[in-house]
Each structure stands twice: as C-alpha cells, then as structure tokens.
Design an enzyme around this catalytic site. Structure first.
Site, short mmCIF file in Angstrom:
data_model
loop_
_atom_site.label_atom_id
_atom_site.label_comp_id
_atom_site.label_asym_id
_atom_site.label_seq_id
_atom_site.Cartn_x
_atom_site.Cartn_y
_atom_site.Cartn_z
N GLU A 172 0.81 -1.22 0.00
CA GLU A 172 0.00 0.00 0.00
C GLU A 172 0.84 1.27 0.00
O GLU A 172 0.49 2.27 -0.65
CB GLU A 172 -0.94 0.00 1.22
CG GLU A 172 -1.96 -1.14 1.24
CD GLU A 172 -1.40 -2.48 1.71
OE1 GLU A 172 -0.24 -2.51 2.18
OE2 GLU A 172 -2.12 -3.49 1.60
N HIS A 202 -14.45 -0.72 3.17
CA HIS A 202 -14.48 -1.43 4.44
C HIS A 202 -14.25 -0.48 5.62
O HIS A 202 -13.48 -0.76 6.53
CB HIS A 202 -13.49 -2.60 4.46
CG HIS A 202 -13.88 -3.70 3.51
ND1 HIS A 202 -14.13 -3.46 2.16
CD2 HIS A 202 -14.08 -5.03 3.70
CE1 HIS A 202 -14.46 -4.61 1.58
NE2 HIS A 202 -14.44 -5.56 2.48
C1 LIG Z 1 -1.47 -4.83 4.91
C2 LIG Z 1 -2.54 -5.67 4.34
N1 LIG Z 1 -2.98 -5.42 3.10
C3 LIG Z 1 -3.98 -6.16 2.57
C4 LIG Z 1 -4.56 -7.17 3.29
C5 LIG Z 1 -5.69 -7.98 2.72
N2 LIG Z 1 -5.27 -9.34 2.42
C6 LIG Z 1 -5.56 -10.39 3.22
S1 LIG Z 1 -4.92 -11.83 2.69
C7 LIG Z 1 -4.24 -11.10 1.32
C8 LIG Z 1 -3.48 -11.90 0.32
C9 LIG Z 1 -2.32 -12.56 0.94
O1 LIG Z 1 -1.76 -13.50 0.08
P1 LIG Z 1 -0.74 -14.55 0.68
O2 LIG Z 1 0.20 -13.85 1.58
O3 LIG Z 1 -0.14 -15.30 -0.45
O4 LIG Z 1 -1.67 -15.45 1.59
P2 LIG Z 1 -2.20 -16.94 1.37
O5 LIG Z 1 -2.26 -17.23 -0.10
O6 LIG Z 1 -1.22 -17.82 2.04
O7 LIG Z 1 -3.53 -16.99 2.02
C10 LIG Z 1 -4.52 -9.71 1.33
C11 LIG Z 1 -4.09 -8.79 0.29
C12 LIG Z 1 -4.07 -7.40 4.60
N3 LIG Z 1 -4.58 -8.34 5.40
N4 LIG Z 1 -3.06 -6.64 5.09
#
Ligand SMILES: Cc1ncc(C[n+]2csc(CCOP(=O)(O)OP(=O)(O)O)c2C)c(N)n1
Lengths: 277, 312
Positions: free
Chosen positions: B57, B108
């Site tokens: 971000e 959100h």
């Molecule tokens: C700082 C932040 N930005 C965005 C999110 C929203 N978010 C939750 S999970 C995710 C994707 C994460 O992908 P990955 O790290 O590969 O997780 P996995 O595939 O293991 O679930 C995002 C963007 C968040 N939780 N925190």
C-alpha cells in the site's frame, strides 16, 4: 542433536483431521479464509508436534519457542492445532468470528491460549518475530522464534526491511517460513506482482534458504533439523504448497481465498478427506 | 417492506466505470483487493489503465503521486485501514504536500465490516486524513452519493479521500439530487435539535428523527457527506437555530466528524453537543447488526442521547 520424531502416519492423519476441523469452523463462522488455511496445515502441525518446545499446560513458560502467524488470516489452522495441543477446548473452535469470541477473525494476542501476537495486517509479523529474537539474544535466552508468512505477503516492503535487519543482527534464533502457494487474492502472484526468484532474494539478504515440499511432514522435519544447526544468520524455509490443499474443488483456486464453504461443500470435502486416510 | 440496501463501494465501482468512459487520464491502482473494492469493474473494461500493485500500500500511494505529476488522475483502492493507516506518511508527503489530484478509495470503513474483526475495521480515517493539509475527506451516505462523489473527486485538483462501506446501506438520496463536495444537505427541517451525520449513520439519524418526531421533538437532520472541507455555514446555522447538536459517525469520536463540527461550534457559537461514534476502542469480530448495537451506533442510541441533551 536428533529430536524424537512423532509417528509419521499419525501426523499425516492428524493433518487430515485438522483440515476437516478447519472446514467445519469456517462453515459455522460463515466467513473466513479457506485456501490459505488449508495450504499451511502441515507447516503449523510440524512446528507444534515436532519442532517447537512448548507446553500447553504452561503457556506462559518463559523458555517456550515462539510462533508468530504473520499471515494472520490463516488463523483457523493455528486455532485448530492449538486446540489439538490442549491449549483450549475444541468447543471454542466453533465460536470463531462470533461476537465476544476469543478466536477473532484475525488473531488477537492471548498467551494463555497460545496466541503470541495480534496479526492480520500483512507484513508486520516478521518484524515482531525479529524483535522477539533480538530480545532473546540480549537476555541470553535459548528459545527460538518461528514466523509464517504468505508468499503474497512478501510484496510488503516491511518484510524486506526485517529481512535486512535480521541478518545484520545474525539472528540464528529466528526462522522464517514462507507458505509458497503462489496465489494471493487477485490471482496468481506471477500475474499480480511477481516475487520470484525467492531463494535468490532471501539469500542476497543474508539468509540461509531451504526449499521443501510444504505438505511433506518428513521433509519439513528434515528442514527444521537443518535450520537448528545454522549459526550466525537467520534461516528461511520456502515451503512449496498448494492453496486449498486436500480438497479437489478448492485446490489452486484464488476464488477460495476468502470464502467459507457451505454445508454441502463441507460434506463433499469431508468425503474426499476420508479417502485420503 | 424490504428496504433496498446497497454497499457504498458499489457506487464507487459505478463511478469509476463512468470515469473510465469519459476521462482518459483516470487510472486505477489496486493493492490485491481488486474485487472487494470494486476496482475490478473498471479493470474489466479498461485493463490498460489498471495498475496492479500487489500487497504494497505504501508503494501504491507514492506511485500514484508520480503518475499524477505526469497528468494522470489516479484512484488508489484498498481497505481503509491500509490506505489511511498504513500509508499515512506517503499520503502526507508524496500526495498532500505536493497537493496532487490523487484520489484514495478506502473501502471497508467502520465496524460494520463484521467478522474480520479489529484489524480490518477502519475507525480512524476521517481523523487521519483530516489532519493532512490539502486532503479532502468524503463519506457518502449511500451508493448513489458514492458514485457522484467518485466522479466529482476526479475533477478536483486536490487529493480526496473517499470512505466506503462493505455492507449494504439503505438509499437516502435520489439520482437527480445535486451533490457538491463540501456542501452539506439538510434532509429534514427541525427546530429543537440538529443531528449531523455522515455515511451509513445518515439513515440511522433519519430513523431517530422520525421516532423523536412522534414523541414531539422536532429534529433537523444534516447529511455531512464531506467532513473536510466542512460546511461551516450549515453547522453554525444549526447552532443558532436549534438547542443543540448531535454528531453521528461509524468511526472513532477522537478527531472525527464530531470533532470537526465541535471545532467550529465551540469557537463561534457554543451550544450543547453529543458526539456519537466509537469511543476510542478497537473493533472486534461479530455480525454487523450486533456490532452496531454493541458500539451504540443505532437509531435508538441517537434517540437516547437526544433526550439526554434536551434534559428530558
Ligand atoms: C497490509 C494488508 N494489506 C492487505 C490485506 C488484505 N489481504 C488479506 S490476505 C491477502 C493476500 C495474501 O496473500 P498470501 O500472503 O499469499 O496469503 P495466502 O495465499 O497464504 O492466504 C490480502 C491482500 C491485509 N490483510 N493486510
């Protein structure tokens, strides 16, 4: 030093049981993160059933190894494993994401329950783990710190700030693990924002890198054995995994990232899991 | 009767689609929350003007600043917690200090996000964004306003932070209504008391006004969709013409809409006030309705506070 290994078949069966628990928890909750919870099962299970020194009867034991779930949205798996280890009763699992529950949608620190840190804002966990490891070195404490990250999470710059600092401080008591399932919310990492070559990146940041199949409990145990012997620098285990692992219609599908299964989907999934025994 | 509820993020998605058609300079940046923020509606039509940033971000905000310097009109899309909170200094220095036409869509907003819990419930965006010079803050009351606010933001040569809901919100405005950023709207006239609300609290305020009306209390309801720049004129008029002001926001009361109104009221025409909002607490997991009750953000809470204020 060789550690006593748990029975491999029992561990594999436990992984199946944890998967079915996760699916039921998510269904009852009506929301939550399915794909990334299923991909990390063997990693978290091997940590708690083999690698880490911990005692659910003494959750505040000072010398316990610490686990930080940096990819906080994957907490259903951690909750299920902690319950299996006796940190709290299984009944609590069915309150996931409900008003007043100690099992929040993303983990809230609660050491008596085995939850070491509040996470869910991606990219912060490795820094927290680094802080624990640094404090342990200062105080000459022997506990080790483990941190599980998502591969999508590695896009956060803060991860690489911590990576730089951990090797600078020679933190060989810190072990990172990447749940390398190649999928984030918007799709495959290679299409959204490529993070490869990962091994080279971590190496160039001064980390020892070990690559394993993240669903192979023996391979994971071997990797943890190796990591314990590495001195003078932090280690990271790149665990190749499958998002949605174990359920054919969930595997490798970004659409299952943040969706809970419905009753009929859980039924279908449980039939599949039964066949894996 | 079933009330139609639409998430205000849907209005944002529609606004982006219209901008895509009419303004070739508009570009959309997303930090791995493309569907949740409705940026995917734009992406599907105008993929060549969509920029995938990954989960990063802080980088996204400064990249948007760079693109704005080259004449683009960026919209940065992510959840409010990650936009306003995590990338605050980037929004301060890269965006606000250079006073660029960078627009930030924080979806959100509020505890109404529900079961994801505290880490995903944005409660401080108005406070954080209001403190940045040049930054405007808009919290649309419904999806219709959300669409208009999005379109309006693109043509304002300053940074604009737009706050949207995840959950459905009843429609309180009409397509043909005029919408001007910075100009609040009186939705109901009243002489005893004024309720100033933003976002999804506007409909709660209208409901509360209805209940109070039946009990003989005449309540003015103002939709303050723009906490910054605040429509001071309408606030001072309310201070002079009614006995007190209640502010309502699904947001912390520390530095939010209530504080903005109080700053104007206490320095120019002090009257009794009550600030309704989240009281410097974190959110938590739960259903939207349960949380709104727990944090005392419903129409009946407004009625209660109104009676306290009037000493009844
Ligand atoms: C700082 C932040 N930005 C965005 C999110 C929203 N978010 C939750 S999970 C995710 C994707 C994460 O992908 P990955 O790290 O590969 O997780 P996995 O595939 O293991 O679930 C995002 C963007 C968040 N939780 N925190």
């Amino acid at each position: 030093m060789m550690k006593k290994r748990p029975d491999i078949n029992e561990l594999k069966e436990k992984a199946i049981k944890i998967r079915s628990t996760i699916l039921k928890m998510l269904q009852i909750a009506g929301s939550g993160h399915t794909g990334g919870s299923l991909s990390e099962v063997e990693i978290i299970l091997t940590l708690y059933k083999y690698e880490m020194s911990h005692n659910s009867k003494k959750p505040e034991w000072e010398q316990r190894d610490r686990f930080i779930l940096s990819k906080g949205h994957g907490c259903p798996t951690l909750y299920a494993v902690l319950a299996d280890c006796g940190y709290f009763s299984e009944d609590l699992l069915w309150t996931l994401r409900k008003m007043g529950s100690k099992l929040q949608g993303h983990p809230q620190r609660n050491v008596p329950l085995g939850l070491e840190a509040s996470t869910g804002s991606l990219g912060q966990g490795l820094s927290i783990a680094l802080g624990l490891a640094l404090a342990a070195k200062m105080d000459k404490k022997d506990f080790r710190t483990y941190c599980l990250m998502g591969d999508g999470e590695l896009q956060e710059g803060q991860i690489w700030e911590a990576a730089m600092m951990a090797s600078f401080n020679k933190l060989d008591n810190l072990c990172g693990i990447v749940d390398n399932n190649k999928i984030q919310i918007d799709g495959f990492l290679k299409d959204v924002m490529n993070v490869e070559p990962l091994a080279e990146k971590w190496e160039s940041f001064g980390w020892e890198v070990i690559r394993v199949d993240g669903h192979d409990v023996v391979g994971l145990m071997d990797a943890f054995d190796k990591v314990r012997e590495i001195k003078g620098k932090p280690s990271v285990i790149l665990a190749d995994t499958i998002k949605g692992k174990g359920i054919s219609f969930m595997e490798n599908k970004a659409s299952w990232h943040g969706v809970a299964p419905k009753e009929d989907e859980v039924e279908k999934a449980l039939v599949e899991l039964k066949k894996q025994k | 009767m079933e009330i139609k509820k639409v998430p205000t993020r849907d209005g944002f998605g529609k606004g982006l689609l219209e901008l895509g058609k009419n303004n070739k300079d508009v570009v959309v940046l997303s930090a791995d929350l493309t569907e949740s923020t409705r940026a995917n509606w734009f992406k599907n039509e105008y993929s060549e003007r969509f920029v995938s940033c990954g989960v990063a971000e802080e980088n996204m905000m400064s990249v948007a600043a760079g693109m704005a310097l080259e004449g683009k009109v960026p919209f940065c899309c992510t959840f409010g917690v990650f936009a306003a909170g995590r990338a605050w200094n980037q929004l301060s220095i890269s965006v606000s200090y250079m006073d660029l036409n960078v627009n930030i869509a924080g979806t959100h907003g509020g505890i109404s996000v529900g079961p994801d819990g505290a880490t995903h419930q944005a409660l401080e965006e108005i406070t954080l964004m209001r403190a940045l010079p040049n930054m405007m803050v808009v919290v649309p009351a419904d999806a219709i306003e959300a669409k208009k606010a999005t379109i309006a933001a693109a043509s304002i040569p300053h940074p604009v932070y737009l706050r949207f809901t995840r959950c459905g919100v009843p429609l309180v405005s009409k397509e043909e209504d005029e919408f001007i950023i910075g100009k609040a709207k009186t939705l109901k006239e009243g002489s005893d008391l004024t309720v100033i609300a933003c976002g999804n609290m506007v409909c709660e305020a209208l409901e509360a006004a209805q209940i109070l009306q039946e009990q003989g209390v005449s309540v003015r309801v103002i939709n303050m969709h723009t906490p910054k720049p605040l429509d001071e004129e309408i606030v001072l008029k309310a201070a002079k013409e009614t006995k007190g002001i209640i502010t309502c926001e699904e947001h912390t009361v520390v530095g939010g809409l209530g504080s903005a109104v109080a700053e104007v009221v206490c320095q120019n025409h002090p009257v009794p006030m009550k600030l309704i909002g989240v009281k410097n607490q974190f959110g938590q997991s739960g259903k939207t309705e349960e949380l709104m009750k727990y944090y005392e953000l419903t129409a009946s809470d407004i009625v209660k506070r109104a009676k306290e204020l009037l000493g009844a």
